[in-house]
Scaffold this motif. Structure first.
Motif, short mmCIF file in Angstrom:
data_model
loop_
_atom_site.label_atom_id
_atom_site.label_comp_id
_atom_site.label_asym_id
_atom_site.label_seq_id
_atom_site.Cartn_x
_atom_site.Cartn_y
_atom_site.Cartn_z
N ALA A 213 -6.31 4.56 15.41
CA ALA A 213 -5.87 4.58 16.80
C ALA A 213 -6.21 3.20 17.35
CB ALA A 213 -6.58 5.67 17.58
N VAL A 214 -5.19 2.34 17.41
CA VAL A 214 -5.42 0.92 17.72
C VAL A 214 -5.37 0.70 19.23
CG1 VAL A 214 -4.83 -1.43 17.08
CG2 VAL A 214 -4.21 0.45 15.57
N GLY A 215 -6.33 1.27 19.94
CA GLY A 215 -6.36 1.09 21.38
C GLY A 215 -5.27 1.86 22.09
N ASP A 216 -5.20 1.66 23.39
CA ASP A 216 -4.26 2.40 24.23
C ASP A 216 -3.58 1.46 25.20
OD1 ASP A 216 -6.34 2.28 26.53
OD2 ASP A 216 -7.38 3.45 24.99
N ARG A 217 -2.50 1.97 25.81
CA ARG A 217 -1.72 1.17 26.76
C ARG A 217 -1.34 2.04 27.94
NH1 ARG A 217 1.03 -0.58 21.50
NH2 ARG A 217 2.42 1.20 21.75
N ASP A 218 -1.25 1.44 29.11
CA ASP A 218 -0.68 2.11 30.27
C ASP A 218 0.72 1.57 30.50
OD1 ASP A 218 0.03 2.46 33.22
OD2 ASP A 218 -1.77 3.68 33.07
N CYS A 219 1.69 2.49 30.57
CA CYS A 219 3.10 2.11 30.74
C CYS A 219 3.69 2.85 31.94
CB CYS A 219 3.89 2.43 29.48
SG CYS A 219 3.19 1.74 27.97
N SER A 220 2.92 2.95 33.01
CA SER A 220 3.32 3.80 34.14
C SER A 220 4.37 3.17 35.03
CB SER A 220 2.09 4.17 34.98
OG SER A 220 1.17 4.92 34.23
N LEU A 221 4.45 1.84 35.10
CA LEU A 221 5.42 1.22 35.98
C LEU A 221 6.80 1.29 35.32
CD1 LEU A 221 2.85 0.31 37.43
CD2 LEU A 221 4.06 -1.78 38.03
N GLN A 222 7.62 2.21 35.81
CA GLN A 222 8.90 2.53 35.20
C GLN A 222 9.99 2.62 36.25
OE1 GLN A 222 8.41 6.24 33.11
NE2 GLN A 222 6.72 5.50 31.85
N ARG A 223 11.21 2.39 35.81
CA ARG A 223 12.37 2.71 36.64
C ARG A 223 13.33 3.50 35.76
NH1 ARG A 223 15.20 0.53 33.02
NH2 ARG A 223 16.11 -1.55 33.08
N ARG A 224 13.86 4.57 36.32
CA ARG A 224 14.76 5.46 35.57
C ARG A 224 14.11 5.94 34.28
NH1 ARG A 224 21.06 3.66 36.16
NH2 ARG A 224 21.14 3.65 38.41
N HIS A 225 12.80 6.19 34.34
CA HIS A 225 12.03 6.68 33.20
C HIS A 225 11.98 5.67 32.07
CE1 HIS A 225 12.22 10.44 35.38
NE2 HIS A 225 13.53 10.43 35.30
N GLN A 226 12.27 4.40 32.36
CA GLN A 226 12.16 3.33 31.38
C GLN A 226 11.09 2.35 31.84
OE1 GLN A 226 16.35 2.07 31.28
NE2 GLN A 226 16.41 2.73 29.16
N LYS A 227 10.30 1.87 30.87
CA LYS A 227 9.14 1.05 31.19
C LYS A 227 9.55 -0.35 31.66
CE LYS A 227 7.00 3.58 27.43
NZ LYS A 227 6.61 3.52 26.01
#
Length: 656
Positions: free
Chosen positions: A212-226
């Protein structure tokens, strides 16, 4: 051992894989559609194979053509990149059946995660928390998210806040899903408006080691795309982070996973998390993980495919913070409408595709002079910044984007800069509705920015015409010089100025002084503040890089042709694309904002809505019709108006 690798993809991911291949001494093979014949990824490959046609369905989605290309080029391995066929178990099997090495997980693992509904059941059996699929949502379940069971990228998704909306949302999601993924299966799950999108990078070898090579936050999205991603995910309690990593490893082991992949989760406000899906490929946002770990994920993919074990029982720790911003050819102020045309200039103050001493990296699939077409995704580039702290990384990335010179189609560059500098972002108050919540502040034009840009453009033009005196220079008082520009939003700006012995006299800019003017640079002073405005001109298009962001202007002739009047009820195509659905018929009474038809361009769907209450009196659109920008699609006669006549000039545009 791999000696020649074909990348079954295009753009920046193909270039990214080629970069690692060059470092490892592996020859490269590219595939390309006809519009991509001169693309950077084709120029950089050792060998390139044409896939005849333009549409993805005829080119990059043709597994048979790609396998044939690999064999013809003498490749011995295939890397799928991301998108297109990267998560197709059938493609993986076809590659293996042809005697080629597949750089990805086993076909069975891809198939296991290929359906989100099946994946949910499998993960629940493995003890991974999931959001249950809702067979028949009730009022208490609202809001819900309708999702396509196959594929991703935000397609086939609809948020439903009222049960009356559900049938229409399901029908629309099915239609979009079958076109994009070949399956019309959809399902519903609870929608968490304030949830965060957090994911874990996975790497697994064939010898039983799962990282598990760390984590990422990808919350800033438009139309459910990052749009903006970062590593590590900020503000996670240690227990939540450890739980996410454990769940991700459990998910990988449950399906016998090998290679690189990503487990995606939805994190609720109370700290609970739920499995969303597993992407059985490399992610677009993998550079932020590389930045904080020092790993080359592509090199590790290739090593695992060759049967090598991962180099240690556990992955390296993360150091510092990295943030990635996706630069898209689109207009956020107009419903994220994609933009096409010539990319005259794409210039950032950093070497291409390299981390520098300043901690910056650019991954791009296009270059200055390339044509941005409606056939593919609207992403132009990814800009990544690393720094010891999150605040420093955000500042570094925002500054790099603000200083970039991007001349061509409209982009989301200003929105990215503002989002990275927003107090809520800097405080890590993140959720998937962030961009929608702050849309007004992120997309509003800066006060006076267009007017100052137009003044700079006019003065640069005067400098270009200087011989022996500047255009507009007068020894005695005279009428002002007048220049007009059309702005990106269709409005017009008029500049009235005089250049005298006393200096610049600009009627709409009292107090503004001209310090210097050249054809490519104007320096103005106002209130003791001196600012430079770089100016570039391509035909009648003028780009001014202002301190408030770039301005795109069209120089208008001094004596314009008679204006062609357009009926206010005419609906013209806002972009080139394909009509995929029609939702009304001639004679229907329609309401303002009611969707009348849907266009597809750059892998996204865009609704064309009625401009006012009235009657649909003309409909020229039909499913499957290809349209160009400005083509007449429909005419709505406003309520109470006389019979509509055909808009002058509109039919000519429709038939062009």
């Amino acid at each position: 051992m791999i000696t020649n690798l074909l990348v079954a993809n295009r753009g920046e991911i193909a270039r990214r894989v080629f970069r690692t291949c060059r470092e490892l001494g592996i020859a490269t093979t590219a595939v390309h559609s006809d519009p991509d014949a001169g693309a950077p990824h084709v120029r950089e490959a050792d060998t390139a194979v044409r896939l005849p046609g333009a549409a993805p369905a005829d080119t990059y989605l043709r597994a048979d053509l790609i396998v044939r290309a690999a064999l013809a080029a003498g490749a011995d391995a295939v890397h799928p990149g991301y998108g297109f066929l990267s998560e197709s178990a059938e493609f993986a099997r076809a590659v293996r059946d042809a005697g080629l090495l597949w750089v990805g997980p086993p076909p069975a693992a891809i198939a296991a995660m290929g359906s989100k509904t099946a994946a949910k059941r499998l993960m629940a059996e493995a003890g991974v928390p999931v959001l249950d699929a809702l067979a028949e949502p009730v009022e208490a379940d609202l809001p819900v998210l309708v999702k396509a069971a196959a594929g991703g990228g935000g397609r086939g998704m609809r948020v439903v806040r009222g049960l009356a909306e559900l049938p229409g949302a399901v029908a629309a999601a099915r239609a979009e899903a079958v076109k994009a993924f070949g399956s019309d299966e959809v399902f519903c799950e609870r929608y968490l408006p304030a949830g965060r999108h957090v994911e874990v990078q996975l790497l697994a070898d064939a010898h039983g080691t799962v990282w598990a090579v760390g984590d990422r936050d990808c919350s800033l999205q438009r139309r459910h795309q990052k749009v903006i991603e970062e590593a590590p995910a900020p503000g996670l309690p240690a227990g939540v982070r450890a739980g996410l990593h454990t769940a991700a490893r459990d998910a990988a082991r449950a399906i016998g996973y090998t290679g690189a992949g990503t487990a995606e989760f939805l994190l609720a406000e109370d700290g609970r998390f739920f499995f969303l899906e597993m992407n059985t490929r490399l992610q677009v946002e993998h550079p932020v993980t590389e930045a904080v770990t020092g790993l080359d994920l592509v090199a590790l993919q290739l090593a695992v495919a060759e049967g090598e074990p991962l180099p240690a029982p556990t992955p390296p720790p993360t150091t510092g913070h990295a943030i990635e911003a996706r630069l898209y050819a689109e207009d956020p102020a107009h419903d994220w409408r994609p933009a096409t045309g010539t990319l005259h200039r794409l210039e950032l103050t950093l070497p291409h595709q390299e981390f520098t001493g300043a901690g910056l990296r650019l991954d791009s699939g296009v270059a200055s002079g390339d044509e941005i077409t409606p056939h593919y995704d609207a992403m132009l580039a990814k800009v990544i910044a690393w720094a010891p702290t999150r605040a420093a990384a955000a500042r570094r990335l925002a500054d790099a984007l603000a200083r970039a010179r991007v001349h061509g189609p409209a982009t989301n560059r200003e929105l990215l800069v503002r989002a990275l500098r927003h107090p809520a972002f800097l405080a890590a108050r993140l959720h998937t509705g962030f961009l929608a919540e702050h849309a007004a502040g992120l997309t509003a034009p800066a006060a006076g920015a267009v007017e100052r840009a137009a003044l700079a453009a006019a003065l640069a033009d005067a400098a270009a015409r200087r011989s022996p005196f500047p255009s507009g220079w007068r020894n005695l008082p005279s009428q002002p010089q007048v220049k007009r520009y059309r702005n990106a939003d269709g409005t017009e700006t008029e500049v009235r100025y005089r250049l005298t012995r006393a200096g610049l006299l600009a009627e709409d800019h009292p107090g503004v002084e001209l310090v210097e003017a050249a054809p490519d640079r104007v320096v103005l002073s106002e209130g003791g503040l001196r600012r430079a405005y770089p100016v570039a001109r391509y035909g009648d298009r003028v780009y001014v890089d202002t301190p408030d962001g770039g301005a795109a202007l069209t120089a208008l002739p001094r004596f314009p042709d008679p204006v062609v009047r357009t009926d206010p009820g005419a609906l013209l195509a806002p972009m080139p694309g394909t009509v995929v659905r029609v939702a009304a018929a001639v004679g229907d009474t329609v309401a303002a904002g009611q969707p009348l038809l849907v266009l597809e361009a750059m892998k996204m769907e865009h609704r064309v809505a009625a401009p006012a209450d009235g009657t649909l009196v003309e409909l020229l659109a039909a499913p499957g019709r290809q349209v160009e920008t400005g083509a007449l699609l429909a005419v709505v006669r406003p309520a109470g108006a006389a019979d509509a006549r055909e808009p002058a000039g509109a039919r000519d545009r429709a038939e062009a």
